[in-house]
Structures are given as structure tokens and as C-alpha cells.
Design an enzyme around this catalytic site. Structure first.
Site, mmCIF file in Angstrom:
data_model
loop_
_atom_site.group_PDB
_atom_site.id
_atom_site.type_symbol
_atom_site.label_atom_id
_atom_site.label_comp_id
_atom_site.label_asym_id
_atom_site.label_seq_id
_atom_site.Cartn_x
_atom_site.Cartn_y
_atom_site.Cartn_z
ATOM 1 N N ASP A 90 0.860 -1.183 0.000
ATOM 2 C CA ASP A 90 0.000 0.000 0.000
ATOM 3 C C ASP A 90 0.894 1.229 0.000
ATOM 4 O O ASP A 90 2.066 1.163 0.369
ATOM 5 C CB ASP A 90 -0.903 -0.033 1.238
ATOM 6 N N ASP A 270 -8.136 -7.150 0.814
ATOM 7 C CA ASP A 270 -7.282 -7.219 2.004
ATOM 8 C C ASP A 270 -8.046 -6.605 3.159
ATOM 9 O O ASP A 270 -8.924 -5.763 2.957
ATOM 10 C CB ASP A 270 -5.969 -6.453 1.796
ATOM 11 N N CYS A 308 -14.166 -27.175 9.165
ATOM 12 C CA CYS A 308 -12.908 -26.514 8.790
ATOM 13 C C CYS A 308 -11.764 -27.522 8.819
ATOM 14 O O CYS A 308 -11.661 -28.332 9.740
ATOM 15 C CB CYS A 308 -12.628 -25.363 9.751
ATOM 16 N N CYS A 310 -8.478 -26.509 8.716
ATOM 17 C CA CYS A 310 -7.245 -25.774 8.986
ATOM 18 C C CYS A 310 -6.386 -26.508 10.015
ATOM 19 O O CYS A 310 -6.852 -27.418 10.716
ATOM 20 C CB CYS A 310 -7.549 -24.354 9.469
ATOM 21 N N CYS A 313 -7.928 -26.382 13.602
ATOM 22 C CA CYS A 313 -9.105 -27.231 13.809
ATOM 23 C C CYS A 313 -8.752 -28.718 13.752
ATOM 24 O O CYS A 313 -9.426 -29.544 14.372
ATOM 25 C CB CYS A 313 -10.185 -26.898 12.781
ATOM 26 N N HIS A 339 -6.408 -20.024 11.995
ATOM 27 C CA HIS A 339 -7.793 -20.414 11.693
ATOM 28 C C HIS A 339 -8.526 -19.333 10.908
ATOM 29 O O HIS A 339 -9.147 -19.614 9.869
ATOM 30 C CB HIS A 339 -8.573 -20.718 12.973
#
Length: 373
Positions: A90, A270, A308, A310, A313, A339
Site C-alpha cells: 500500500d 485485504d 474446517c 485448517c 481445527c 484459523h
């Protein structure tokens, strides 16, 4: 940069972006690593656990600390951080906007006081590009004149004019330097549809020695306006953005915001929300937000979200995360952030699959249905 549209489903788009460092399948969410680090995670987490193809870093913060020249001397962001995939930087316009009384805007640039030590600095469009060269980001954002909403038509008009002039100066400087980094312009205009059209068309028409911008962003939203007005503004803006270049919505937002923006033709996103909310105990799930600090999770042996896949998890329970949060253990921030970022990255991946299969409308309905809407 290479950009290819893979499939369109009404206005929703699935595309592929290729930079010097990675291939990015869109729609894509870019985790925010303001100071060259996604808070509580490292390059291995981002690459091997989350498979994020691109992250965002901030020009303003890295210019002040450790300094863009320091990063350049250490091989740019990719070598400095160990994250070898793509970076988007940015311009620092939002950070200047956030400084309130410590910033002064003029037609030449932005004068500001450092939030670290009070020292004074001046950003011009050209200086920002030079800083981004030192960072060696794959995608560089131009300096823009971001304003709070609501605002007067006169100030919004001034913002558009100044942003357009600064974008042109950035493009000229970039072409003259002959660098290979990619340059995106930022559309302003508040929530006035006509101003958004003027800003978009003005930026799209800019060229210097045959060169134009590599992509376009919608800036200046999610700064206090109602959600539906934001969605309507996006819908009014994307038709004026080139079909054959990436479209980036800056600083947005909730899972619902992202789904609505994808539906209106946006490719890139974002936001600090998944990382910040993770640290504050708010975990995103397919059924809504789970507040891990609640006492009911003290003996709950289930994962955060049974749907999930991930790392967190698959290995840890709500009970353990509840304990880590209440104990203020640093491990909590890492596991919760993994997560939440996985949730966001998986959400845009599923949206892409739905677009490729021409079923985004059904996917959107299912998304809301699971969350109780």
C-alpha cells in the site's frame, strides 16, 4: 504481470495473476502484514500451513521502521522476510489519513509526523514509488488522497483531481525508471456514483509513452458508510474498470462484504479483520462468529468449526483455545490467526470454484443460509 480471465459467472470473475514470485488464483484475499509480518505468524506459516500466494505490506510503516533502504540492502521484502511469494505494498495514503492533526495534504504530496518519534516527513507520488522499489514489491499502489466520509462535494472533487494527478506522476516516474514492478491506480469518489465514474474513467485514460496501469483499485470505502451503500458504490464503479485487468477493493472487509463484492466483479481483497479479530477472541466459522472466551467453551472438546480443515481445527479443541486465550498465552494468537486466515482464504477459494462451475449464485445463497441469514 500476466492476467487471464478463467471464467465469468454473471459479474463474478475467476482469474489468474502471474507475478515474478507466484501464481495467484482469484478471487483472492491478501493477509495483511503491515510491518512485513502477519501478526503472530511467520513465512513458514504463510507458505506451508496457509498456502497464501500474496500478502500485503505497508509502505508508510516500513519507511519509518526499519527503513526502506535497510530492507533494500537486505535483498528486498522477499529476502528480508523469508516469504518468497508475492507482496503488494500500500502507498501509505490510508495511514496518513489516519494521523488526523499530524498530517497536511497539498497538491505536491502529504506532510506528516511520524507516529514513532514525531519526526516530520513528506511523501510525494515519486518518493512513494521509490520507497516501493526499495521494498521490491510485486504490486505497488500509487499515493492517493483519501478522505473521510461523509464529505462535501467540493472536497470529494478535489480528492479525485489530486489522486488523478498523483497517479499520472507515479506512472511517468515508473515508466522513466524502467522497473518491472507492477503499478496499480486507486479510484476515489466517496459514495457518489458520478464521482466514482469520473475518477475511474480519468485513471483508465492515463498513459505515458504507451504504458498504462497494471491494475485498478477501489479505495475510500469501508470508512463508516452503510454496507448497502458500499455495495451499491462498488456495483456502480466496476463497469468503468477494465475487464482485462485486476480489480482490487482496498481494506474490505467482513466475509459478507467479500462475497457481495465478488458478486459485483471484484478480484482482490485485504483487511486486518481476520487477524485482529482472532487476537480479540472472535473466530470466523461457516455458521458465523464464535467468541472463544465464552465460558461455555471451557469443556468443549470440538474444533472451532467441524467443517474446517485448517491446522488449528485439525489439532486443537475449543476448550484448549479458551484456556490459551484466558491465560494470555502467545500460542493462542498464532492458532487463532491461522484459523481465521484459513477461513478467509478458503472462502475465496470456494467462491472461485463456484464461479468456475457457473454456480456462484447458488454458492452465495448457501453461504448466507449457513450463517442464519
Amino acid at each position: 504481470m500476466e492476467f487471464r480471465i478463467d471464467r465469468v459467472d454473471n459479474n463474478a470473475r475467476a482469474a489468474t495473476i502471474k507475478t515474478a514470485h507466484s501464481e495467484i488464483k482469484t478471487p483472492i484475499f491478501m493477509p495483511v502484514g503491515t510491518a512485513a509480518a502477519v501478526k503472530s505468524l511467520d513465512a513458514v506459516d504463510m507458505t506451508e500451513i496457509l498456502s497464501a500466494p500474496i500478502i500485503l505490506a505497508n509502505t508508510y510503516h516500513l519507511y519509518l521502521r526499519p527503513g526502506d533502504e535497510v530492507i533494500a540492502s537486505l535483498g528486498g521484502l522477499h529476502n528480508f522476510t523469508g516469504y518468497k511469494r508475492s507482496f503488494l505494498t500500500d502507498s501509505g495514503g490510508f495511514q496518513a489519513f489516519s494521523l488526523g492533526d499530524n498530517v497536511k495534504f497539498s497538491d505536491e504530496g502529504i506532510e506528516f509526523k511520524s507516529h514513532i518519534d514525531g519526526s516530520r516527513h513528506f511523501f510525494t507520488p515519486e518518493k512513494v514509488i521509490d520507497i516501493e522499489y526499495n521494498l521490491n514489491s510485486d504490486i505497488m499502489m500509487v499515493l492517493d488522497d483519501l478522505i473521510p466520509l461523509p464529505n462535501s462535494p467540493e472536497r470529494i472533487k478535489k480528492s479525485i483531481e489530486r489522486t488523478t494527478k498523483w497517479a499520472y506522476r507515479s506512472l511517468v516516474h515508473h515508466v522513466k525508471k524502467g522497473k518491472k514492478n507492477n503499478l496499480f491506480a486507486i479510484i476515489q469518489g466517496g459514495v457518489d456514483f458520478e464521482f466514482r465514474r469520473i475518477s475511474a474513467q480519468s485513471l483508465v485514460s492515463l498513459e505515458y509513452e504507451g504504458h498504462t496501469f497494471d491494475g485498478f483499485a477501489i479505495g475510500g470505502l469501508s470508512v463508516g458508510e452503510e454496507n448497502q451503500l458500499m455495495y451499491d458504490t462498488i456495483e456502480a464503479t466496476t463497469p468503468y474498470m477494465p475487464f482485462d485487468k485486476p480489480r482490487y477493493l482496498m481494506g474490505v472487509g467482513t466475509p459478507e462484504d467479500i462475497i457481495e463484492a465478488i458478486d459485483r466483479g471484484v478480484d482482490m481483497f485485504d483487511c486486518v479483520m481476520p487477524t485482529r479479530n482472532a487476537r480479540n477472541g472472535h473466530l470466523f466459522t461457516t455458521f458465523g462468529v464464535l467468541k472463544i472466551k465464552n465460558a461455555k467453551y471451557k469443556l468443549d472438546n470440538k474444533p472451532i468449526d467441524e467443517n474446517c480443515n485448517c491446522y488449528t481445527c485439525r489439532h486443537y479443541s475449543r476448550a484448549y483455545l479458551n484456556h490459551l486465550y484466558k491465560s494470555k498465552e502467545m500460542t493462542y494468537a498464532r492458532l487463532a490467526t491461522i484459523h481465521n486466515l484459513y477461513y478467509y482464504l478458503n472462502l475465496v477459494k470456494e467462491a472461485r470454484e463456484a464461479i468456475l462451475n457457473k454456480r456462484f449464485k447458488e454458492f452465495k445463497k448457501e453461504f448466507y443460509s449457513k450463517r442464519g441469514f
